[in-house]
Design a protein around this motif. Structure first.
Motif, PDB file in Angstrom:
ATOM      1  N   ILE A  68       0.774  -1.174  -0.159  1.00 30.73           N
ATOM      2  CA  ILE A  68      -0.046   0.034   0.146  1.00 30.73           C
ATOM      3  C   ILE A  68       0.920   1.212  -0.019  1.00 30.73           C
ATOM      4  CG2 ILE A  68      -2.062  -0.987   1.184  1.00 30.73           C
ATOM      5  CD1 ILE A  68      -1.014   0.436   3.673  1.00 30.73           C
ATOM      6  N   GLN A  69       0.404   2.382  -0.559  1.00 27.61           N
ATOM      7  CA  GLN A  69       1.072   3.661  -0.538  1.00 27.61           C
ATOM      8  C   GLN A  69       0.291   4.541   0.918  1.00 27.61           C
ATOM      9  OE1 GLN A  69       3.702   3.000  -2.675  1.00 27.61           O
ATOM     10  NE2 GLN A  69       3.335   5.349  -2.321  1.00 27.61           N
ATOM     11  N   ILE A  70       1.271   4.969   1.500  1.00 22.59           N
ATOM     12  CA  ILE A  70       0.867   5.750   2.859  1.00 22.59           C
ATOM     13  C   ILE A  70       0.779   7.070   2.537  1.00 22.59           C
ATOM     14  CG2 ILE A  70       1.347   6.068   5.291  1.00 22.59           C
ATOM     15  CD1 ILE A  70       2.652   3.311   5.249  1.00 22.59           C
ATOM     16  N   ASP A  71      -0.334   7.696   2.638  1.00 26.36           N
ATOM     17  CA  ASP A  71      -0.340   9.172   2.373  1.00 26.36           C
ATOM     18  C   ASP A  71      -0.891   9.694   3.536  1.00 26.36           C
ATOM     19  OD1 ASP A  71       0.477   9.059  -0.295  1.00 26.36           O
ATOM     20  OD2 ASP A  71      -1.509   8.370  -1.002  1.00 26.36           O
ATOM     21  N   ASN A  72      -0.373  10.078   4.800  1.00 26.35           N
ATOM     22  CA  ASN A  72      -0.742  10.899   5.838  1.00 26.35           C
ATOM     23  C   ASN A  72       0.212  11.508   6.497  1.00 26.35           C
ATOM     24  OD1 ASN A  72       0.665   8.724   7.478  1.00 26.35           O
ATOM     25  ND2 ASN A  72      -1.081   7.491   7.886  1.00 26.35           N
ATOM     26  N   SER A 109       5.202   3.874   2.078  1.00 23.06           N
ATOM     27  CA  SER A 109       4.852   2.580   1.727  1.00 23.06           C
ATOM     28  C   SER A 109       4.958   1.687   2.932  1.00 23.06           C
ATOM     29  CB  SER A 109       5.685   2.218   0.682  1.00 23.06           C
ATOM     30  OG  SER A 109       7.174   2.054   0.997  1.00 23.06           O
ATOM     31  N   PHE A 110       4.240   0.459   2.559  1.00 26.18           N
ATOM     32  CA  PHE A 110       4.259  -0.574   3.235  1.00 26.18           C
ATOM     33  C   PHE A 110       4.038  -1.912   2.438  1.00 26.18           C
ATOM     34  CE2 PHE A 110       1.960  -3.915   5.577  1.00 26.18           C
ATOM     35  CZ  PHE A 110       2.645  -4.276   6.616  1.00 26.18           C
ATOM     36  N   SER A 111       4.896  -3.051   2.517  1.00 30.07           N
ATOM     37  CA  SER A 111       4.528  -4.014   1.783  1.00 30.07           C
ATOM     38  C   SER A 111       5.076  -5.395   2.856  1.00 30.07           C
ATOM     39  CB  SER A 111       5.566  -4.218   0.618  1.00 30.07           C
ATOM     40  OG  SER A 111       5.619  -3.093  -0.156  1.00 30.07           O
ATOM     41  N   PRO A 150      -0.778 -16.913   2.584  1.00 31.09           N
ATOM     42  CA  PRO A 150      -0.621 -15.776   1.810  1.00 31.09           C
ATOM     43  C   PRO A 150      -2.038 -14.980   2.139  1.00 31.09           C
ATOM     44  CG  PRO A 150      -0.277 -17.734   0.479  1.00 31.09           C
ATOM     45  CD  PRO A 150      -0.689 -18.217   1.819  1.00 31.09           C
ATOM     46  N   GLU A 151      -3.070 -15.252   2.511  1.00 31.37           N
ATOM     47  CA  GLU A 151      -4.286 -14.778   2.557  1.00 31.37           C
ATOM     48  C   GLU A 151      -4.251 -13.702   3.674  1.00 31.37           C
ATOM     49  OE1 GLU A 151      -4.434 -18.364   5.036  1.00 31.37           O
ATOM     50  OE2 GLU A 151      -4.058 -18.174   2.894  1.00 31.37           O
ATOM     51  N   LEU A 152      -3.182 -13.931   4.682  1.00 30.36           N
ATOM     52  CA  LEU A 152      -2.768 -13.086   5.901  1.00 30.36           C
ATOM     53  C   LEU A 152      -2.348 -11.866   5.175  1.00 30.36           C
ATOM     54  CD1 LEU A 152      -0.897 -14.964   8.433  1.00 30.36           C
ATOM     55  CD2 LEU A 152      -2.999 -13.428   8.801  1.00 30.36           C
ATOM     56  N   GLU A 153      -1.665 -11.720   3.899  1.00 31.15           N
ATOM     57  CA  GLU A 153      -1.207 -10.369   3.297  1.00 31.15           C
ATOM     58  C   GLU A 153      -2.459  -9.529   3.154  1.00 31.15           C
ATOM     59  OE1 GLU A 153       1.062 -11.486   0.004  1.00 31.15           O
ATOM     60  OE2 GLU A 153       2.214 -13.091   1.011  1.00 31.15           O
ATOM     61  N   ILE A 167      -3.852  -7.960   6.412  1.00 37.15           N
ATOM     62  CA  ILE A 167      -2.840  -7.117   6.951  1.00 37.15           C
ATOM     63  C   ILE A 167      -2.800  -5.762   6.298  1.00 37.15           C
ATOM     64  CG2 ILE A 167      -0.533  -6.545   7.667  1.00 37.15           C
ATOM     65  CD1 ILE A 167      -0.107  -9.926   8.101  1.00 37.15           C
ATOM     66  N   VAL A 168      -2.889  -5.972   4.910  1.00 36.66           N
ATOM     67  CA  VAL A 168      -2.857  -4.789   4.023  1.00 36.66           C
ATOM     68  C   VAL A 168      -4.286  -3.796   4.200  1.00 36.66           C
ATOM     69  CG1 VAL A 168      -2.828  -3.791   1.841  1.00 36.66           C
ATOM     70  CG2 VAL A 168      -1.204  -5.238   2.387  1.00 36.66           C
ATOM     71  N   GLU A 169      -5.248  -4.628   4.374  1.00 34.36           N
ATOM     72  CA  GLU A 169      -6.700  -3.880   4.526  1.00 34.36           C
ATOM     73  C   GLU A 169      -6.494  -3.170   5.996  1.00 34.36           C
ATOM     74  OE1 GLU A 169      -9.793  -6.772   4.098  1.00 34.36           O
ATOM     75  OE2 GLU A 169      -9.396  -7.045   1.947  1.00 34.36           O
ATOM     76  N   LYS A 170      -6.262  -4.068   7.023  1.00 31.99           N
ATOM     77  CA  LYS A 170      -6.042  -3.485   8.165  1.00 31.99           C
ATOM     78  C   LYS A 170      -5.012  -2.103   8.157  1.00 31.99           C
ATOM     79  CE  LYS A 170      -7.207  -3.117  12.417  1.00 31.99           C
ATOM     80  NZ  LYS A 170      -8.415  -2.528  12.890  1.00 31.99           N
TER      81      LYS A 170
END
Length: 146
Positions: A4-8, A95-97, A104-107, A110-113
């Motif tokens: 994800i991109q982090i824009d905050n 960013s966060f990866s 793999p479903e954890l990915e 985690i990204v959604e959270k």
């Protein structure tokens, strides 16, 4: 690997805590209370490993290197094991990866959270998590709340 991109405007310190907390919190669902071990931290300047049988924690030196890297728009990589799961994280100021080997479903979870938490004015994480990753004798807990 999910990203994800982090824009905050959150401080790098809080992004780091969130980036470590939520992957571990979500992995508990599949691995239970297995020990969490940071196996390696890689910044553009250094690679850190545990010394002997000691656990790798974010000492003041490592923490400063990680935060400085993030603030200079560079990613920091973490390799974390928890039970049979191996988690690879890349955390930057924008960013966060994450990559998981067993589930793999954890990915996606985690990204959604992380996306949800990054939208909040005061992101949620358990305060008891901080001493598990940062040395007890450090002033880090106070620094993280600022």
């Amino acid at each position: 690997m999910k990203s994800i991109q982090i824009d905050n405007d959150l401080k790098s310190k809080k992004k780091l805590v969130l980036g470590l907390f939520w992957p571990i919190r979500k992995t508990i669902k599949t691995e239970g209370c297995a020990p969490v071990r940071i196996k390696q931290i890689t910044t553009p300047n250094n690679t850190y490993h545990p010394e002997g049988r000691k656990l790798l924690k974010l000492s003041d030196e490592i923490f400063d290197d990680v935060i400085n890297s993030m603030q200079n728009n560079q990613e920091v990589e973490f390799e974390i094991s928890m039970g049979n799961e191996l988690i690879e994280l890349k955390i930057g100021d924008d960013s966060f990866s994450i990559s998981t080997t067993k589930s793999p479903e954890l990915e996606e979870e985690i990204v959604e959270k992380m996306e949800l938490e990054m939208q909040r004015v005061t992101p949620d994480f358990c305060q008891t998590f901080v001493p598990k990753v940062f040395p007890q004798d450090s002033t880090r807990s106070k620094k993280l709340s600022n």
